[in-house]
Design a protein around this motif. Sequence first.
Motif, PDB file in Angstrom:
ATOM      1  N   THR A 136       0.845  -1.192   0.000  1.00 31.57           N
ATOM      2  CA  THR A 136       0.000   0.000   0.000  1.00 31.57           C
ATOM      3  C   THR A 136       0.879   1.239   0.000  1.00 31.57           C
ATOM      4  N   PHE A 137       0.300   2.344  -0.469  1.00 32.91           N
ATOM      5  CA  PHE A 137       1.052   3.582  -0.632  1.00 32.91           C
ATOM      6  C   PHE A 137       0.310   4.716   0.082  1.00 32.91           C
ATOM      7  N   THR A 138       1.044   5.501   0.852  1.00 31.57           N
ATOM      8  CA  THR A 138       0.423   6.630   1.538  1.00 31.57           C
ATOM      9  C   THR A 138       0.981   7.943   0.995  1.00 31.57           C
ATOM     10  N   LEU A 139       0.094   8.895   0.809  1.00 32.54           N
ATOM     11  CA  LEU A 139       0.464  10.247   0.393  1.00 32.54           C
ATOM     12  C   LEU A 139      -0.119  11.292   1.341  1.00 32.54           C
ATOM     13  N   VAL A 154       5.769   3.486   1.354  1.00 34.16           N
ATOM     14  CA  VAL A 154       5.483   2.281   0.579  1.00 34.16           C
ATOM     15  C   VAL A 154       5.487   1.140   1.584  1.00 34.16           C
ATOM     16  N   LEU A 155       4.318   0.652   1.958  1.00 35.91           N
ATOM     17  CA  LEU A 155       4.180  -0.257   3.091  1.00 35.91           C
ATOM     18  C   LEU A 155       3.856  -1.677   2.643  1.00 35.91           C
ATOM     19  N   LYS A 156       4.635  -2.603   3.161  1.00 36.49           N
ATOM     20  CA  LYS A 156       4.369  -4.032   2.943  1.00 36.49           C
ATOM     21  C   LYS A 156       4.699  -4.755   4.236  1.00 36.49           C
ATOM     22  N   ASP A 173       8.219   0.087   5.840  1.00 35.85           N
ATOM     23  CA  ASP A 173       8.200   1.159   4.849  1.00 35.85           C
ATOM     24  C   ASP A 173       9.392   1.006   3.909  1.00 35.85           C
ATOM     25  N   TYR A 174       9.106   0.890   2.608  1.00 32.19           N
ATOM     26  CA  TYR A 174      10.147   0.745   1.605  1.00 32.19           C
ATOM     27  C   TYR A 174      10.258   1.979   0.707  1.00 32.19           C
ATOM     28  N   ALA A 175       9.820   3.123   1.187  1.00 30.68           N
ATOM     29  CA  ALA A 175       9.862   4.330   0.353  1.00 30.68           C
ATOM     30  C   ALA A 175      11.303   4.734   0.056  1.00 30.68           C
ATOM     31  N   GLN A 199      -4.990   0.749  -3.563  1.00 33.68           N
ATOM     32  CA  GLN A 199      -3.775   0.578  -2.765  1.00 33.68           C
ATOM     33  C   GLN A 199      -3.214   1.913  -2.284  1.00 33.68           C
ATOM     34  N   ILE A 200      -3.778   3.025  -2.739  1.00 35.61           N
ATOM     35  CA  ILE A 200      -3.233   4.360  -2.459  1.00 35.61           C
ATOM     36  C   ILE A 200      -4.223   5.120  -1.590  1.00 35.61           C
ATOM     37  N   ASP A 201      -3.759   5.647  -0.472  1.00 30.18           N
ATOM     38  CA  ASP A 201      -4.674   6.238   0.508  1.00 30.18           C
ATOM     39  C   ASP A 201      -5.444   7.438  -0.029  1.00 30.18           C
TER      40      ASP A 201
END
Length: 279
Positions: free
Chosen positions: A27-30, A36-38, A42-44, A126-128
Motif C-alpha cells: 500500500t502507498f500513503t500520500l 510504501v508499506l508491505k 516502509d520501503y519508500a 492501494q493508495i490512501d
Amino acid sequence: MHSDPAVWHGPDNGHGTAGHRAGGQTTFTLLGPLEVLKDGTDYAPTAPKVLQLLAMLLLRPGKLVQIDSIVEELWADDPPRSVRTTMQTYVYQLRKCIEQNELAPAGDELLITKHAGYVFTVDPAQIDVFTFQRLFQEGRELLDRDHYTDAARSLRAALALWTGPPMANVNCGSVLSSYVVDLQEQRRTAQHLRIHAELEAGWHRELIGELRALVAANPLDEGMHGQLMRVLSRSGRRSDALATYRNLRAVLNEELGVEPCEELQRLHHELLSAGETPR
C-alpha cells in the motif's frame, strides 16, 4: 551525471519470492509522509528525485504520466542538458528497488515505459488518496440524503487516513505543490462536512471542544466559527455563541477590514431574536 542512489527502507529478507508472494499487499500513503508499506515495513525511497518521481506516478495510477510533466516537477525551468538520460536513471533505480524489495515480480511490470511517458500499474485502492476520496464522496452522498450518522462515519473514516501534511517528506515542485493545495482543500471540506453531519445527528455537545480548538487555530475561518456558534446554541449556550460572533467580527475588522459573511450575520440575528435555535 552523478545521480542520487535509490535507497529503500526495510530489510532484504534474502528468500527470493517470499516477501512478495507470502506477504500482504503493498500500500502507498500520500496523506502524510509518502510511504510504501508491505507487512508493516516502509520501503519508500530516500533519494529525493526518486521520491518525487514516485509521488508523480502514484497520483495517476494506471494512467500515463507525461515526460514533460515529470521534467517540470523535477527540474522546473532548469533541467540538466542530459535530462532524458537522468530521468531514465531515476526510473531504472525505482524499478530496481521494486524488484529488490519484492513489491512486484518485475519492476517493468509495475512501471511501464510508453512513448510519451510512464504508467504505474497499481490499483488506486492501494493508495490512501483514492480511498480518502471514495469515502469522502460516499459521505457527501449520505449527507445529501440526510443520513447523518452514516455520513459522519464515512467522513471520519476518510479523515482518519491523514497522518500529516500531504507528501510531507517530498520536495514538491510546481506540479506536486498544486496537488498538495488541492488535497488540503479536500481535507478541509471533509472536516467541515463531518462536523455538520455530527451536528445534525445531535452530537453538538461533543463537538464544542474540538470546534473551540479549530477556531483558535483558524481565527479567520468563518465556516468554523459558524459551526461553533451552532453547537453552542444547541447546547443551551446562546451567550457563548454570541460572544463567538463578536470575537470573529473584531478579528475580521482588525485584520481584513471586513464584516462577517452574510450567512453568519443572519445566524447572529437569529441568535439575538427570541431564543430561536438556529437551523
